[in-house]
Write an enzyme that holds these catalytic residues in place. Structure first.
Site, short mmCIF file in Angstrom:
data_model
loop_
_atom_site.label_atom_id
_atom_site.label_comp_id
_atom_site.label_asym_id
_atom_site.label_seq_id
_atom_site.Cartn_x
_atom_site.Cartn_y
_atom_site.Cartn_z
N ASP A 1 3.45 10.96 19.72
CA ASP A 1 4.86 11.28 19.58
C ASP A 1 5.15 12.89 19.67
O ASP A 1 4.53 13.80 19.64
CB ASP A 1 5.66 11.32 17.97
CG ASP A 1 7.07 10.68 18.36
OD1 ASP A 1 7.88 10.04 19.25
OD2 ASP A 1 7.51 9.86 16.97
N ASP B 1 4.48 1.20 15.48
CA ASP B 1 3.65 1.93 15.35
C ASP B 1 4.61 2.04 13.48
O ASP B 1 5.96 2.14 13.68
CB ASP B 1 3.47 3.25 15.37
CG ASP B 1 5.35 4.25 15.60
OD1 ASP B 1 6.07 3.74 16.33
OD2 ASP B 1 4.32 5.43 14.44
N CYS C 1 -9.82 -11.53 3.73
CA CYS C 1 -9.71 -10.53 4.05
C CYS C 1 -10.85 -9.85 3.65
O CYS C 1 -11.74 -9.41 2.79
CB CYS C 1 -8.60 -9.51 3.42
SG CYS C 1 -8.71 -8.00 4.23
N CYS D 1 -11.15 -6.90 4.26
CA CYS D 1 -11.71 -4.87 4.28
C CYS D 1 -12.79 -4.87 3.02
O CYS D 1 -12.70 -5.95 2.17
CB CYS D 1 -10.33 -4.70 3.99
SG CYS D 1 -9.63 -5.04 2.29
N CYS E 1 -10.98 -6.69 -0.62
CA CYS E 1 -10.60 -7.36 -0.69
C CYS E 1 -11.87 -7.81 -0.90
O CYS E 1 -12.78 -8.99 -1.30
CB CYS E 1 -10.06 -8.43 -0.04
SG CYS E 1 -8.35 -7.91 0.29
N HIS F 1 -7.05 -2.20 3.59
CA HIS F 1 -6.12 -3.42 3.86
C HIS F 1 -4.82 -3.30 3.92
O HIS F 1 -5.39 -3.79 5.24
CB HIS F 1 -6.52 -3.77 1.67
CG HIS F 1 -5.26 -5.05 1.49
ND1 HIS F 1 -6.07 -6.03 2.07
CD2 HIS F 1 -4.18 -5.34 1.94
CE1 HIS F 1 -5.27 -7.28 1.79
NE2 HIS F 1 -4.08 -6.45 2.03
ZN LIG Z 1 -8.21 -6.87 2.33
#
Ligand SMILES: [Zn+2]
Length: 383
Positions: free
Chosen positions: A94, A267, A305, A307, A310, A336
């Site tokens: 940026d 973003d 999920c 991740c 999870c 997550h």
């Molecule tokens: Zn997750």
């Protein structure tokens, strides 16, 4: 600058929604995409390998903040921002224009550029449009953003015109300063909060040889419907061959609404900032893990999920980590939230490719509407 091979390739459309790819020196990014924000050269609390594993294809860093700390010479000594951060994928930087607004008490703007007073040590940094391009080239950024001058929501018509004309003049100067063989150069459409000036700005910048265009100065407090309308005004006014990046937005509902208007890139600091406040994204809206109702909730944060949060622990354990202020909570929920948005973008791309984006969009909104309404919007969404 535009080479014989354009960096953005449009592969499918579904209504105004677009499926495409953006090719950079550090890899090709499938779009629509959500970029993880690492303002100071780190996606807060997350290692590059973890950010990549979350499904993030491109990260964003901030020209102005990195120029303050650690400084350009330091980053160059290490071999550029990729080496400094340990991130091998694409980086967008940026420019600093938004910081002129968010740090307005510390900055002065003229046609020459922006004088910032460092919030860290009071030292002054002058950034001209040429300086902003050169700094980003020296960082080794894959996508270089022009310096722009956003107008505050509620500005007078005269102020909006003045900031828009300055942004256009700075865009032309940025193109002149941009050296071939460095990163892609994106212009930033301004034009305030009226369709006529937004269109004028989009057309003025679309006439210049940019590699992509950003939509700046929105998601700063204007009504949702106006944000959608002005975004569509811009995407209708620029060529289909140009990548469109909406700056600073990260809720499921708004991402889907803007993808439906033809935006390719986003973003926002929200996924990591909200995580530090105990707020997790779910397909049914955000939930605040610190709430007592999660004390005995031994289910995963989001079923299915992939991740680390999870797959390894429960909502009750995450609540406990926030309660005892263990930084592991920030890391797990950040990963997550990034995974959630990356999966949303992947699902969006599949839906557009299969020409069922409208029904996918409606299904996701219905899921969000079913969830417990929570307002957990961060104060500032921009990097
Ligand atoms: Zn997750």
């Amino acid at each position: 600058m535009m080479d014989s091979k354009a960096p953005y390739a449009l592969t499918a459309t579904d209504g105004a929604a677009r499926l495409g790819t953006l090719t950079t020196a550090h890899g090709t990014v499938p779009t629509p995409t959500f970029m993880a924000v690492g303002t100071h050269g780190a996606v807060r609390a997350c290692q590059p390998s973890e950010v990549e594993a979350a499904g993030v294809d491109i990260v964003l860093a901030n020209t102005y903040h990195l120029a303050c700390r650690p400084g350009i010479e330091h980053i160059e000594e290490v071999g550029g921002l990729h080496a400094f951060m340990g991130w091998e994928g694409p980086i967008l930087t940026d420019s600093g224009g938004y910081q002129a607004l968010s740090l307005s008490h510390l900055s002065t703007i003229s046609d020459e550029g922006i004088v910032f007073v460092s919030p860290y040590d009071g030292s002054k940094l002058f950034l001209s449009p040429e300086d902003a391009v050169q700094l980003q080239e020296r960082y080794g950024s894959d996508i270089i953003m022009c310096l722009d001058h956003p107008a505050l929501f509620g500005s007078s018509d005269a102020a909006i015109l003045a900031t828009m004309h300055r942004t256009h003049a700075w865009a032309a100067r940025s193109i002149a300063a941009h050296r071939s063989g460095t990163g892609l150069l994106f212009g930033i459409v301004q034009g305030g909060y009226a369709a006529a000036t937004r269109k004028e700005s989009a057309e003025a910048l679309a006439a210049l040889p940019f590699d992509g265009l950003a939509i700046g100065g929105l998601s700063v407090g204007e009504p949702h419907e106006l944000m959608i309308e002005l975004t569509r005004t811009v995407t209708d006014a620029i060529p289909a061959t140009t990548a469109r990046y909406f700056m600073g937005l990260g809720s499921d509902r708004e991402l889907l609404a803007l993808i439906a208007q033809g935006v390719d890139m986003f973003d926002c600091v929200a996924p990591t900032r909200l995580a530090r406040h105990g707020v997790a994204y779910t397909p049914h809206g955000t939930i605040t893990l610190k709430q007592a109702r999660f004390r005995t909730d031994h289910t995963p944060l989001v079923e299915g999920c992939p991740c680390p949060a999870c797959t390894t622990c429960t909502r009750s354990y995450l609540r406990h980590l926030f309660n005892v202020q263990d930084i592991l909570a920030h890391r797990l929920v950040s990963l997550h939230n990034l995974t959630h948005l990356a999966r949303l973008m992947a699902d969006v791309r599949t839906a557009i490719g299969e020409h069922r984006f409208a029904s996918f969009h409606a299904e996701r909104i219905a899921m969000l509407d079913e969830g417990t309404p929570e307002r957990a919007v961060p104060e500032a969404t921009h990097a």
